[in-house]
Design a protein around this motif. Structure first.
Motif, PDB file in Angstrom:
ATOM      1  N   ILE A  26       0.880  -1.135   0.142  1.00  0.00           N
ATOM      2  CA  ILE A  26       0.011  -0.103   0.114  1.00  0.00           C
ATOM      3  C   ILE A  26       0.988   1.168   0.025  1.00  0.00           C
ATOM      4  O   ILE A  26       1.379   1.549   1.057  1.00  0.00           O
ATOM      5  N   PRO A  27       0.940   1.933  -1.180  1.00  0.00           N
ATOM      6  CA  PRO A  27       1.797   3.128  -0.949  1.00  0.00           C
ATOM      7  C   PRO A  27       1.479   4.308  -0.201  1.00  0.00           C
ATOM      8  O   PRO A  27       0.380   4.501   0.229  1.00  0.00           O
ATOM      9  N   GLY A  28       2.471   4.851   0.463  1.00  0.00           N
ATOM     10  CA  GLY A  28       2.478   5.677   1.545  1.00  0.00           C
ATOM     11  C   GLY A  28       1.631   5.211   3.042  1.00  0.00           C
ATOM     12  O   GLY A  28       1.272   6.110   3.782  1.00  0.00           O
ATOM     13  N   TRP A  29       1.450   3.899   3.337  1.00  0.00           N
ATOM     14  CA  TRP A  29       0.945   3.434   4.591  1.00  0.00           C
ATOM     15  C   TRP A  29       1.645   3.962   5.551  1.00  0.00           C
ATOM     16  O   TRP A  29       0.771   4.312   6.722  1.00  0.00           O
ATOM     17  N   ARG A  30       2.856   4.186   5.515  1.00  0.00           N
ATOM     18  CA  ARG A  30       3.517   4.589   6.608  1.00  0.00           C
ATOM     19  C   ARG A  30       3.223   5.899   6.984  1.00  0.00           C
ATOM     20  O   ARG A  30       3.717   6.351   8.366  1.00  0.00           O
ATOM     21  N   GLU A  31       2.948   6.856   6.362  1.00  0.00           N
ATOM     22  CA  GLU A  31       2.689   8.141   6.580  1.00  0.00           C
ATOM     23  C   GLU A  31       1.601   8.699   7.516  1.00  0.00           C
ATOM     24  O   GLU A  31       0.406   8.172   7.205  1.00  0.00           O
ATOM     25  N   GLN A  32       1.951   9.435   8.368  1.00  0.00           N
ATOM     26  CA  GLN A  32       0.702   9.826   9.331  1.00  0.00           C
ATOM     27  C   GLN A  32      -0.253  10.721   8.718  1.00  0.00           C
ATOM     28  O   GLN A  32       0.202  11.719   8.221  1.00  0.00           O
ATOM     29  N   SER A  33      -1.520  10.389   8.568  1.00  0.00           N
ATOM     30  CA  SER A  33      -2.414  11.282   8.263  1.00  0.00           C
ATOM     31  C   SER A  33      -2.973  12.513   9.366  1.00  0.00           C
ATOM     32  O   SER A  33      -3.069  11.714  10.720  1.00  0.00           O
ATOM     33  N   THR A  34      -3.100  13.554   9.021  1.00  0.00           N
ATOM     34  CA  THR A  34      -3.760  14.465  10.108  1.00  0.00           C
ATOM     35  C   THR A  34      -5.035  14.823   9.936  1.00  0.00           C
ATOM     36  O   THR A  34      -5.564  14.872   8.835  1.00  0.00           O
ATOM     37  N   LYS A  35      -5.710  14.958  10.816  1.00  0.00           N
ATOM     38  CA  LYS A  35      -7.218  15.441  10.574  1.00  0.00           C
ATOM     39  C   LYS A  35      -7.465  16.651   9.886  1.00  0.00           C
ATOM     40  O   LYS A  35      -8.037  16.704   8.778  1.00  0.00           O
ATOM     41  N   ARG A  36      -6.343  17.484  10.215  1.00  0.00           N
ATOM     42  CA  ARG A  36      -6.529  19.146   9.546  1.00  0.00           C
ATOM     43  C   ARG A  36      -6.095  18.779   7.924  1.00  0.00           C
ATOM     44  O   ARG A  36      -6.888  19.320   7.027  1.00  0.00           O
ATOM     45  N   ALA A  37      -5.261  18.017   7.590  1.00  0.00           N
ATOM     46  CA  ALA A  37      -4.656  17.498   6.173  1.00  0.00           C
ATOM     47  C   ALA A  37      -5.821  16.994   5.591  1.00  0.00           C
ATOM     48  O   ALA A  37      -6.212  17.291   4.242  1.00  0.00           O
ATOM     49  N   ASP A  38      -6.486  16.096   6.110  1.00  0.00           N
ATOM     50  CA  ASP A  38      -7.731  15.336   5.807  1.00  0.00           C
ATOM     51  C   ASP A  38      -8.850  16.192   5.209  1.00  0.00           C
ATOM     52  O   ASP A  38      -9.635  16.088   4.141  1.00  0.00           O
ATOM     53  N   ASP A  39      -9.063  17.146   6.246  1.00  0.00           N
ATOM     54  CA  ASP A  39      -9.987  18.125   6.015  1.00  0.00           C
ATOM     55  C   ASP A  39      -9.693  19.085   4.957  1.00  0.00           C
ATOM     56  O   ASP A  39     -10.572  19.293   4.150  1.00  0.00           O
ATOM     57  N   GLU A  40      -8.697  19.285   4.872  1.00  0.00           N
ATOM     58  CA  GLU A  40      -8.262  20.531   3.817  1.00  0.00           C
ATOM     59  C   GLU A  40      -8.315  19.637   2.322  1.00  0.00           C
ATOM     60  O   GLU A  40      -8.757  20.165   1.389  1.00  0.00           O
ATOM     61  N   ALA A  41      -7.981  18.413   2.389  1.00  0.00           N
ATOM     62  CA  ALA A  41      -7.992  17.720   1.065  1.00  0.00           C
ATOM     63  C   ALA A  41      -9.340  17.644   0.732  1.00  0.00           C
ATOM     64  O   ALA A  41      -9.864  17.573  -0.619  1.00  0.00           O
ATOM     65  N   ARG A  42     -10.546  17.322   1.609  1.00  0.00           N
ATOM     66  CA  ARG A  42     -11.688  16.981   1.618  1.00  0.00           C
ATOM     67  C   ARG A  42     -12.229  18.448   0.909  1.00  0.00           C
ATOM     68  O   ARG A  42     -13.275  18.471   0.062  1.00  0.00           O
ATOM     69  N   TRP A  43     -12.130  19.532   1.618  1.00  0.00           N
ATOM     70  CA  TRP A  43     -12.405  20.710   1.229  1.00  0.00           C
ATOM     71  C   TRP A  43     -12.080  21.090  -0.395  1.00  0.00           C
ATOM     72  O   TRP A  43     -13.104  21.461  -1.200  1.00  0.00           O
ATOM     73  N   LYS A  44     -11.067  20.783  -0.619  1.00  0.00           N
ATOM     74  CA  LYS A  44     -10.501  21.070  -1.864  1.00  0.00           C
ATOM     75  C   LYS A  44     -11.203  20.233  -2.963  1.00  0.00           C
ATOM     76  O   LYS A  44     -11.663  20.787  -4.119  1.00  0.00           O
ATOM     77  N   GLN A  45     -11.515  18.916  -2.320  1.00  0.00           N
ATOM     78  CA  GLN A  45     -12.372  18.115  -3.421  1.00  0.00           C
ATOM     79  C   GLN A  45     -13.656  18.338  -3.559  1.00  0.00           C
ATOM     80  O   GLN A  45     -14.420  18.415  -4.710  1.00  0.00           O
ATOM     81  N   ARG A  46     -14.423  18.840  -2.569  1.00  0.00           N
ATOM     82  CA  ARG A  46     -15.918  19.399  -2.565  1.00  0.00           C
ATOM     83  C   ARG A  46     -15.696  20.402  -3.545  1.00  0.00           C
ATOM     84  O   ARG A  46     -16.812  20.614  -4.351  1.00  0.00           O
ATOM     85  N   LEU A  47     -14.792  21.533  -3.638  1.00  0.00           N
ATOM     86  CA  LEU A  47     -14.783  22.764  -4.531  1.00  0.00           C
ATOM     87  C   LEU A  47     -14.959  22.086  -5.807  1.00  0.00           C
ATOM     88  O   LEU A  47     -15.606  22.787  -6.542  1.00  0.00           O
ATOM     89  N   LYS A  48     -13.866  21.253  -6.077  1.00  0.00           N
ATOM     90  CA  LYS A  48     -13.985  20.656  -7.510  1.00  0.00           C
ATOM     91  C   LYS A  48     -14.972  19.893  -8.017  1.00  0.00           C
ATOM     92  O   LYS A  48     -15.516  20.083  -8.993  1.00  0.00           O
ATOM     93  N   GLU A  49     -15.560  19.347  -6.939  1.00  0.00           N
ATOM     94  CA  GLU A  49     -16.910  18.620  -7.256  1.00  0.00           C
ATOM     95  C   GLU A  49     -18.084  19.668  -7.596  1.00  0.00           C
ATOM     96  O   GLU A  49     -18.874  19.225  -8.447  1.00  0.00           O
ATOM     97  N   VAL A  50     -18.356  20.646  -6.688  1.00  0.00           N
ATOM     98  CA  VAL A  50     -19.261  21.562  -7.008  1.00  0.00           C
ATOM     99  C   VAL A  50     -18.940  22.432  -8.643  1.00  0.00           C
ATOM    100  O   VAL A  50     -19.783  22.614  -9.293  1.00  0.00           O
ATOM    101  N   GLN A  51     -17.676  22.690  -8.729  1.00  0.00           N
ATOM    102  CA  GLN A  51     -17.391  23.272  -9.972  1.00  0.00           C
ATOM    103  C   GLN A  51     -17.825  22.185 -11.177  1.00  0.00           C
ATOM    104  O   GLN A  51     -18.194  22.825 -12.136  1.00  0.00           O
ATOM    105  N   LYS A  52     -17.367  21.156 -11.135  1.00  0.00           N
ATOM    106  CA  LYS A  52     -18.025  20.067 -12.115  1.00  0.00           C
ATOM    107  C   LYS A  52     -19.284  20.087 -12.089  1.00  0.00           C
ATOM    108  O   LYS A  52     -20.011  20.016 -13.285  1.00  0.00           O
ATOM    109  N   TYR A  53     -19.986  19.997 -11.073  1.00  0.00           N
ATOM    110  CA  TYR A  53     -21.511  19.959 -10.969  1.00  0.00           C
ATOM    111  C   TYR A  53     -22.064  21.177 -11.815  1.00  0.00           C
ATOM    112  O   TYR A  53     -23.027  21.059 -12.643  1.00  0.00           O
ATOM    113  N   ARG A  54     -21.710  22.385 -11.538  1.00  0.00           N
ATOM    114  CA  ARG A  54     -21.931  23.784 -12.094  1.00  0.00           C
ATOM    115  C   ARG A  54     -21.610  23.714 -13.609  1.00  0.00           C
ATOM    116  O   ARG A  54     -22.573  24.248 -14.590  1.00  0.00           O
TER     117      ARG A  54
END
Length: 121
Positions: A26-54
């Motif tokens: 599993i690539p990158g499995w050793r990397e610690q994920s932080t809630k803040r980083a996960d939240d930021e990635a999810r925010w950016k993903q949602r922005l892209k999804e709404v742009q695509k939707y529109r």
């Protein structure tokens, strides 16, 4: 939680070599994920999804009065951005990304009567 414990064991050098070999596929499995980083990635993903939707010619996604789960997820996200903006909790970087990437995001769908509109003849 299980993976979190394996990451901790790997960092301490106590992870079983068998687990380590199996997890290394599993690539990158050793990397610690932080809630803040996960939240930021999810925010950016949602922005892209709404742009695509529109971009697909659709109106603003609804956060209620829809049976479409995907639309509701995007609508709730966008509704939350509007609430955060009005409360002064939306940072300038995110506000700028919304302004540039989703012009008109603050207004959304035009209201069709109901509360908040008065007849001032």
């Amino acid at each position: 939680m299980w993976l979190h414990r394996r990451r901790k064991e790997a960092a301490q050098g106590t992870l079983s070599p068998t687990y380590a070999r199996a997890l290394d596929v599993i690539p990158g499995w050793r990397e610690q994920s932080t809630k803040r980083a996960d939240d930021e990635a999810r925010w950016k993903q949602r922005l892209k999804e709404v742009q695509k939707y529109r971009a697909a010619g659709k109106d603003w996604p609804r956060h209620n009065k829809t049976d479409d789960r995907a639309e509701r997820v995007l609508g709730v996200w966008l509704h939350t951005q509007r609430i955060n903006d009005r409360a002064g909790k939306l940072g300038p970087v995110k506000k700028n990304q919304l302004d540039e990437g989703l012009p008109g995001w603050r207004q959304g769908r035009p209201r069709r009567g109901g509360l908040g509109q008065t007849d001032r003849g």
